[in-house]
Scaffold this motif. Structure first.
Motif, PDB file in Angstrom:
ATOM      1  N   VAL B 243     -16.023  -8.281  -1.141  1.00 46.60           N
ATOM      2  CA  VAL B 243     -16.612  -8.048  -2.462  1.00 46.60           C
ATOM      3  C   VAL B 243     -17.895  -8.866  -2.608  1.00 46.60           C
ATOM      4  CG1 VAL B 243     -16.269  -8.430  -4.920  1.00 46.60           C
ATOM      5  CG2 VAL B 243     -14.460  -7.383  -3.574  1.00 46.60           C
ATOM      6  N   LEU B 244     -17.877 -10.112  -2.132  1.00 47.71           N
ATOM      7  CA  LEU B 244     -19.080 -10.940  -2.235  1.00 47.71           C
ATOM      8  C   LEU B 244     -20.227 -10.331  -1.436  1.00 47.71           C
ATOM      9  CD1 LEU B 244     -17.721 -14.606  -2.016  1.00 47.71           C
ATOM     10  CD2 LEU B 244     -18.213 -13.229  -4.017  1.00 47.71           C
ATOM     11  N   LEU B 245     -19.921  -9.831  -0.228  1.00 49.14           N
ATOM     12  CA  LEU B 245     -20.979  -9.243   0.599  1.00 49.14           C
ATOM     13  C   LEU B 245     -21.503  -7.957  -0.045  1.00 49.14           C
ATOM     14  CD1 LEU B 245     -22.674  -9.416   3.105  1.00 49.14           C
ATOM     15  CD2 LEU B 245     -20.833  -8.411   4.429  1.00 49.14           C
ATOM     16  N   LEU B 246     -20.600  -7.208  -0.631  1.00 46.76           N
ATOM     17  CA  LEU B 246     -21.022  -5.985  -1.305  1.00 46.76           C
ATOM     18  C   LEU B 246     -21.942  -6.337  -2.476  1.00 46.76           C
ATOM     19  CD1 LEU B 246     -20.410  -3.028  -0.754  1.00 46.76           C
ATOM     20  CD2 LEU B 246     -18.665  -3.104  -2.507  1.00 46.76           C
ATOM     21  N   MET B 247     -21.626  -7.436  -3.181  1.00 45.49           N
ATOM     22  CA  MET B 247     -22.490  -7.862  -4.278  1.00 45.49           C
ATOM     23  C   MET B 247     -23.852  -8.306  -3.753  1.00 45.49           C
ATOM     24  SD  MET B 247     -19.977  -9.721  -6.979  1.00 45.49           S
ATOM     25  CE  MET B 247     -21.356 -10.349  -7.905  1.00 45.49           C
ATOM     26  N   ASP B 248     -23.858  -8.951  -2.581  1.00 40.29           N
ATOM     27  CA  ASP B 248     -25.140  -9.321  -1.980  1.00 40.29           C
ATOM     28  C   ASP B 248     -25.972  -8.080  -1.703  1.00 40.29           C
ATOM     29  OD1 ASP B 248     -24.784 -11.996  -2.048  1.00 40.29           O
ATOM     30  OD2 ASP B 248     -24.609 -12.303   0.111  1.00 40.29           O
ATOM     31  N   ARG B 249     -25.317  -7.028  -1.270  1.00 39.37           N
ATOM     32  CA  ARG B 249     -26.056  -5.815  -0.911  1.00 39.37           C
ATOM     33  C   ARG B 249     -26.471  -5.018  -2.138  1.00 39.37           C
ATOM     34  NH1 ARG B 249     -26.522  -3.931   3.841  1.00 39.37           N
ATOM     35  NH2 ARG B 249     -26.688  -1.806   3.033  1.00 39.37           N
ATOM     36  N   LEU B 250     -25.566  -4.927  -3.107  1.00 35.37           N
ATOM     37  CA  LEU B 250     -25.828  -4.027  -4.232  1.00 35.37           C
ATOM     38  C   LEU B 250     -26.185  -4.764  -5.518  1.00 35.37           C
ATOM     39  CD1 LEU B 250     -22.920  -1.471  -3.675  1.00 35.37           C
ATOM     40  CD2 LEU B 250     -25.285  -1.299  -2.920  1.00 35.37           C
ATOM     41  N   GLY B 251     -25.719  -6.000  -5.674  1.00 35.73           N
ATOM     42  CA  GLY B 251     -25.899  -6.683  -6.951  1.00 35.73           C
ATOM     43  C   GLY B 251     -27.014  -7.717  -6.951  1.00 35.73           C
ATOM     44  N   GLY B 252     -27.708  -7.855  -5.818  1.00 37.68           N
ATOM     45  CA  GLY B 252     -28.833  -8.773  -5.776  1.00 37.68           C
ATOM     46  C   GLY B 252     -28.449 -10.239  -5.689  1.00 37.68           C
ATOM     47  N   THR B 253     -27.171 -10.550  -5.475  1.00 40.31           N
ATOM     48  CA  THR B 253     -26.781 -11.949  -5.325  1.00 40.31           C
ATOM     49  C   THR B 253     -27.139 -12.422  -3.925  1.00 40.31           C
ATOM     50  OG1 THR B 253     -24.607 -11.306  -4.550  1.00 40.31           O
ATOM     51  CG2 THR B 253     -24.858 -11.657  -6.904  1.00 40.31           C
ATOM     52  N   SER B 254     -26.999 -13.731  -3.677  1.00 40.18           N
ATOM     53  CA  SER B 254     -27.271 -14.222  -2.323  1.00 40.18           C
ATOM     54  C   SER B 254     -26.192 -15.195  -1.870  1.00 40.18           C
ATOM     55  CB  SER B 254     -28.650 -14.845  -2.214  1.00 40.18           C
ATOM     56  OG  SER B 254     -29.110 -15.286  -3.447  1.00 40.18           O
ATOM     57  N   PHE B 255     -24.953 -14.723  -1.876  1.00 37.20           N
ATOM     58  CA  PHE B 255     -23.864 -15.586  -1.409  1.00 37.20           C
ATOM     59  C   PHE B 255     -24.053 -15.943   0.070  1.00 37.20           C
ATOM     60  CE2 PHE B 255     -21.702 -13.392  -4.930  1.00 37.20           C
ATOM     61  CZ  PHE B 255     -21.291 -14.504  -5.634  1.00 37.20           C
ATOM     62  N   PHE B 256     -24.482 -14.959   0.847  1.00 37.94           N
ATOM     63  CA  PHE B 256     -24.519 -15.161   2.294  1.00 37.94           C
ATOM     64  C   PHE B 256     -25.941 -15.127   2.853  1.00 37.94           C
ATOM     65  CE2 PHE B 256     -20.391 -12.841   1.541  1.00 37.94           C
ATOM     66  CZ  PHE B 256     -19.603 -13.978   1.606  1.00 37.94           C
ATOM     67  N   ILE B 257     -26.938 -15.078   1.967  1.00 39.96           N
ATOM     68  CA  ILE B 257     -28.317 -14.964   2.450  1.00 39.96           C
ATOM     69  C   ILE B 257     -29.042 -16.282   2.179  1.00 39.96           C
ATOM     70  CG2 ILE B 257     -30.409 -13.590   2.378  1.00 39.96           C
ATOM     71  CD1 ILE B 257     -28.639 -11.451   0.924  1.00 39.96           C
ATOM     72  N   PRO B 258     -29.491 -16.959   3.214  1.00 37.21           N
ATOM     73  CA  PRO B 258     -30.145 -18.256   3.023  1.00 37.21           C
ATOM     74  C   PRO B 258     -31.556 -18.082   2.474  1.00 37.21           C
ATOM     75  CG  PRO B 258     -30.176 -17.652   5.327  1.00 37.21           C
ATOM     76  CD  PRO B 258     -29.411 -16.573   4.624  1.00 37.21           C
TER      77      PRO B 258
END
Lengths: 208, 599
Positions: B243-258
Motif C-alpha cells: 500500500v505504501l509503494l502504491l501511494m508512492d506511485r499514485l499518491g505522490g508520497t515518498s516513503f521509498f524514494i530518497p
C-alpha cells in the motif's frame, strides 16, 4: 471406525474432538485476525519510526487545538471501549435490551470519533498538509500522518458498521453472546491501535 | 455458556449443492476449492515456464529475431528482437507468477485445502464461505497480474521483489500501469492468503477428530499448520508495504524514494524516503514466504517416505520441532537478503548467525528422511521417486544457502547466478517436486483412478535430470561472477573467456527440453483422469491416515456423517505383532500392540 460424532465440548481439550481453548471458531478466528492486523499496523508504525528517525522531523502540533482535540478523541474512543465491556457483560447475562443499548452507545462513541477526526483532518488540510506536501517540513510528515490515521479511521468505520449489524441481529436473536464478544474483541483492538498512534503521531509531534 | 460454545464448535454442515454454479464454481466445499487452487497453479505454472523460456532465449540469442514474438509483442520485441526492458518484464512476471501464483497457492491452498480437513477428520474447513472467498480473491489477484501484460507500458520490470526506486518511479521505466496492477494484484493476494491462513489455523486447532492429539497429526498437517501461521504473520506486512509503494506511485508520497535522486539526468521531486525501508518490509515477508513455499513439500515428503518405506517416520517429534523451529527462525533472518544493501557489520553478523541456525533443523529433517528410508521395504512408486527427488534437491539447494548466509561470501555471490541456482533449486524446484509427489500420491483419492506409473517415472527422471542440468551449471556461472538480471552478456569478455556463452546455450537447451517434458505430466493427468486404472480399494497405497478411510472420491461431507475416532499415531507401519504391516489411525486401540513411536 467409530460411529460416534466428535461430540463438541465446552471443556478445553487438546485431545481432539473439542476446542483447545474452549472457544468457538469465530472467537479464535477473530483473535488470529487481530494478530495479523497487528502485524499490518506494526509494519506501518515501524516504517513511520524508521522515516521519523532518518529525517529531520517537524513537531508542529500546538497544545490547542491539535493535542486537546486528539485527547478528547482518545477519551471518546476509550469510553466506547468501556460501553462495549458493559454490552458484552449484558449479552453474557442474556440481557438483550441492555446489550443493544450499550452497543449503540459504543457506536455513538465510534461515530463521534470519526466526526472529530474528520474535523481534525479538515483543519490540517486547510493548513496545507497533504500526503505529498507539508507546510511544517518534510512531506513525509503528511504521508505518514494520513496513512496511519487513515487506516485506523477505516478500521473504526468498519467497526461501527460491524457493531450495528451485530446489535441489530442480536436484538432479533440472529446472533448470540459470543458474537457480541467477538465484535468486542475487534473494537478493543481498534482502540488499542489508537493507543499507539496517539502518542507516536500526536504527542511526539507536540510543539515544544 | 457451555451449550453456546458447543454450538459454535459444531461443524458447519452445509447441504450438498445441486446446481453447476454452486457445485463447481462458487463452491464452499474444501475439496472443490482445493482443486480450483491446483488448476489456477497449473495455468500459472505454464505461463511462468513460457516466460522463463523467453528469458533463456534472450540470454543466448540477444539479437536474433524471432518472428512470432514480433507479431505478438510489437512494442516489447520490435521485429522479433526482445528489448532489454522486455527481458526484465518477462523476468519479473516469471518470478511473480511462480512465487505467488504457483508456490504459494498449490501446496497450501490446493493440497492443504483438499487434504487437511480429511486428515484431521473434519467435514469441512472451519469457515467454508471464507474459504471460497480466499480462492476468489486469489483468482482476482491472478487476473489483475495477467492484466499487467496488456496495459500501456507493459508488464513491470522491477523484479518479483519490486525494489524501489525502480518500482516507484515512472521516470526510471517505460512507465504505464504495469507496476500499479502488479501492486494491486499483490495486495489482493495478501488478503486472500490471510483469510486462508486464518481458516487453516482455526480448522487445525478446533476440528481434529476425537483422539487426534497434536502429536498424532500427520506431518503434512503440521507443515500446513505452521505454513498458515507464517502466512498469517507475513502477508499483513507485505500488504502494508504494498500500500505504501502504491501511494508512492499514485499518491505522490515518498516513503521509498530518497531525496536528491537523478534518473536519466532528470531530478526527481521527492525527498526523505528510503529504498532500504522497502527491503526491510519486503523481506520480513519474503523470507517466511520461502518457507511458505517449501514447508508443505517437506510435509508431503515425510508422509510419502514413511508410507512407501513401510516404516514410521524416523524421529516424528524431532520432525515436528524442526518444522516449528524453521518457521520461527524464518522471521528473524530477513536481513540476509540485504547484506549488499548496506548494513552495519554487527547486524550482518547477527543475521548471519541466525541464518546458520536454520541449518540445524534442516539437517535434522534431512537426517530423519534418510533414517526413515534406512532399512525400509521400499516401494519405488512414482510419488516415492518424487519425494526422494525432493530430498536430493533440498540438500543441493540448501547447502548453497549456507554459503550465501555468510556476509563475506555473499558480497561476492549475491548478484550472481549462484543465487539464481540456489533459490530455484530449494524453493522452486524442490517445492514443485513436493507438488508432483502430492499429485501422484493423492490422485487416486481425488478421482478414483491411479496415475500412469510408466509416464510418471519417465517424467520424474527427465525432470530430475533436467532441473539439475539447468541449475547445476548456474553455480559455476556464479563462481565466475556472472551477474544476474542482465539481459545481455554474450559480448562480455571475461564471461566469454570462462565459457559462459556455451553454458548459457546448454542451460537454455536443457530448459527447453525440461519444459517440454512437463507436457508429459499434463498428458499423464488428463490420460489418467479418463483411462487410468480404477482403484479397487479406498486405500490403494496401504497408508495409515484418515483420508484413506473415506470413500473415493470422498463424499460431500467427507465421512458421510461418521467422523472417526483416532486411536493411533500417524505412521504405524510394520508394527511388530500387528496382523498387517500398517495400522490405520482409526483402527481399534488393540489393532496394534502399544508402541512409543508417533505417540
Amino acid at each position: 471406525m467409530s460411529d460416534a460424532h466428535a461430540e463438541p465440548t465446552a471443556e478445553a481439550t487438546w485431545q481432539g474432538g473439542g476446542s483447545p481453548f474452549a472457544v468457538g471458531h469465530k472467537k479464535l478466528g477473530m483473535w488470529l485476525f487481530i494478530v495479523s492486523d497487528a502485524l499490518t499496523f506494526g509494519a506501518l508504525l515501524m516504517a513511520y519510526s524508521y522515516l521519523r528517525v532518518a529525517n529531520d522531523w517537524p513537531t508542529p502540533f500546538d497544545f490547542y487545538p491539535a493535542i486537546i482535540f486528539s485527547s478528547v478523541m482518545t477519551l471518546v474512543l476509550l469510553s466506547s471501549s468501556l460501553t462495549m465491556v458493559f454490552g458484552v457483560s449484558c449479552a453474557s447475562k442474556g440481557d438483550r435490551a441492555g446489550t443493544k443499548k450499550w452497543i449503540w452507545a459504543t457506536i455513538l462513541g465510534g461515530l463521534l470519533f470519526v466526526v472529530l477526526h474528520s474535523y481534525e483532518w479538515n483543519h490540517l488540510i486547510h493548513e496545507g498538509l497533504t500526503p505529498f506536501s507539508s507546510p511544517y517540513g518534510t512531506p513525509l510528515f503528511g504521508a505518514t500522518f494520513f496513512t496511519l490515521t487513515g487506516l485506523h479511521m477505516t478500521h473504526v468505520a468498519i467497526g461501527v458498521v460491524y457493531l450495528a449489524v451485530i446489535a441489530n441481529g442480536f436484538g432479533r436473536g440472529k446472533y448470540d453472546a459470543e458474537d457480541v464478544e467477538v465484535v468486542g474483541l475487534y473494537w478493543h483492538f481498534v482502540d488499542l491501535v489508537w493507543m499507539f498512534i496517539f502518542p507516536m503521531v500526536y504527542l511526539l509531534s507536540t510543539k515544544v | 455458556m457451555a451449550t453456546e460454545v458447543a454450538e459454535h464448535l459444531e461443524v458447519h454442515r452445509h447441504p450438498e449443492p445441486t446446481n453447476f454454479w454452486t457445485k463447481y464454481i462458487f463452491s464452499i466445499d474444501h475439496k472443490v476449492i482445493g482443486i480450483q487452487y491446483i488448476i489456477l497453479a497449473i495455468v500459472a505454472v505454464f505461463v511462468g515456464m513460457a516466460l522463463s523460456l523467453l528469458v533463456r532465449l534472450r540470454l543466448v540469442w540477444p539479437d536474433k529475431p524471432i518472428e512470432i514474438l514480433g507479431t505478438l509483442f510489437p512494442v516489447g520485441a520490435p521485429e522479433g528482437v526482445m528489448t532489454p526492458e522486455f527481458y526484465l518484464a518477462m523476468l519479473t512476471m516469471h518470478g511473480t507468477m511462480m512465487v505467488f501464483m504457483v508456490l504459494t497457492t498449490a501446496p497450501q491452498g490446493g493440497f492443504g485445502n483438499y487434504i487437511l480437513p480429511i486428515q484431521i477428520g473434519a467435514a469441512d474447513m472451519a469457515f467454508p464461505t471464507l474459504n471460497m472467498l480466499s480462492f476468489w480473491t486469489t483468482f482476482v489477484s491472478f487476473v489483475t497480474l495477467c492484466a499487467a501484460f496488456f496495459v500501456q507500458g507493459g508488464a513491470p520490470i522491477a523484479g518479483w521483489t519490486a525494489y524501489p526506486p525502480l518500482s516507484a518511479l515512472d521516470e526510471a521505466t517505460i512507465g504505464g500501469y504495469g507496476q500499479d496492477l502488479w501492486l494491486l494484484s499483490i495486495a489482493f493476494f495478501c488478503i486472500g492468503s490471510l483469510l486462508g491462513a486464518l481458516n487453516f489455523i482455526v480448522t487445525t486447532l478446533q476440528l481434529r477428530a476425537k483422539g487426534l492429539t497434536m502429536m498424532r497429526l500427520p506431518l503434512t498437517v503440521w507443515t500446513w499448520f505452521v505454513t498458515a501461521i507464517l502466512g498469517l504473520l507475513a502477508f499483513g506486512v507485505l500488504l502494508s508495504a504494498g500500500v505504501l509503494l502504491l501511494m508512492d506511485r499514485l499518491g505522490g508520497t515518498s516513503f521509498f524514494i530518497p531525496g536528491g535522486l537523478l534518473v536519466n539526468d532528470i531530478p526527481i521531486d521527492h525527498t526523505g524516503g528510503s529504498p532500504i525501508l522497502w527491503q526491510h518490509l519486503f523481506w520480513f515477508f519474503g523470507h517466511p514466504e520461502v518457507y511458505i513455499a517449501i514447508l508443505p513439500g517437506m510435509g508431503v515428503t515425510s508422509h510419502i517416505l514413511a508410507t512407501f518405506a513401510r516404516k514410521p517416520v524416523f524421529g516424528y517429534k524431532a520432525m515436528v520441532y524442526a518444522v516449528v523451529a524453521i518457521g520461527a527462525l524464518g522471521f528473524v533472518v530477513w536481513g540476509h537478503h540485504m547484506f549488499v544493501s548496506g548494513m552495519s557489520p554487527y547486524s550482518g553478523f547477527v543475521f548471519s548467525v541466525l541464518t546458520m541456525c536454520i541449518g540445524v533443523p534442516s539437517a535434522i529433517k534431512t537426517f530423519n528422511w534418510i533414517g526413515t528410508l534406512w532399512g525400509g521395504k521400499i516401494r519405488f512408486t512414482t510419488p516415492m521417486l518424487y519425494s526422494i527427488g525432493f530430498v536430493s534437491l533440498f540438500v543441493t539447494g540448501g547447502i548453497s544457502g549456507i554459503f550465501l548466509g555468510q556476509p563475506s561470501v555473499d558480497l561476492f555471490f549475491h548478484d550472481t547466478y549462484f543465487v539464481v541456482a540456489h533459490f530455484h533449486l530449494i524453493m522452486g524446484v524442490a517445492a514443485i517436486f513436493g507438488m508432483f509427489a502430492g499429485v501422484a500420491f493423492w490422485f487416486p483419492k481425488f478421482f478414483g483412478r491411479m496415475m500412469s506409473e510408466g509416464m510418471g517415472k519417465v517424467h520424474f527422471w527427465l525432470t530430475f535430470l533436467g532441473v539439475y542440468a539447468i541449475f547445476g551449471p548456474m553455480h559455476y556461472l556464479g563462481v565466475i561472477a556472472h551477474p544476474r538480471r542482465y539481459a545481455e552478456t554474450t559480448s562480455v569478455d571475461y564471461l566469454g573467456a570462462a565459457g559462459a556463452n556455451e553454458i548459457h546455450y546448454f542451460v537454455t537447451m536443457a530448459a527447453m527440453i525440461t519444459v517440454t517434458v512437463q507436457c508429459l505430466f499434463l498428458i499423464n493427468v488428463v490420460w489418467s483422469l479418463f483411462k487410468g486404472k480404477r482403484v479397487t480399494s479406498d486405500n490403494p497405497w496401504e497408508a495409515t491416515t484418515l483420508e484413506w478411510v473415506t470413500a473415493t472420491p470422498p463424499a460431500h461431507d467427507n465421512f458421510e456423517g461418521r467422523i472417526p475416532t483416532v486411536n493411533h499415531g500417524p505412521y504405524e507401519f510394520s508394527v511388530p505383532g500387528a496382523p498387517r504391516d500398517y495400522v490405520m489411525q482409526c483402527n481399534a486401540p488393540d489393532a496394534a500392540p502399544a508402541r512409543k513411536s508417533g505417540e
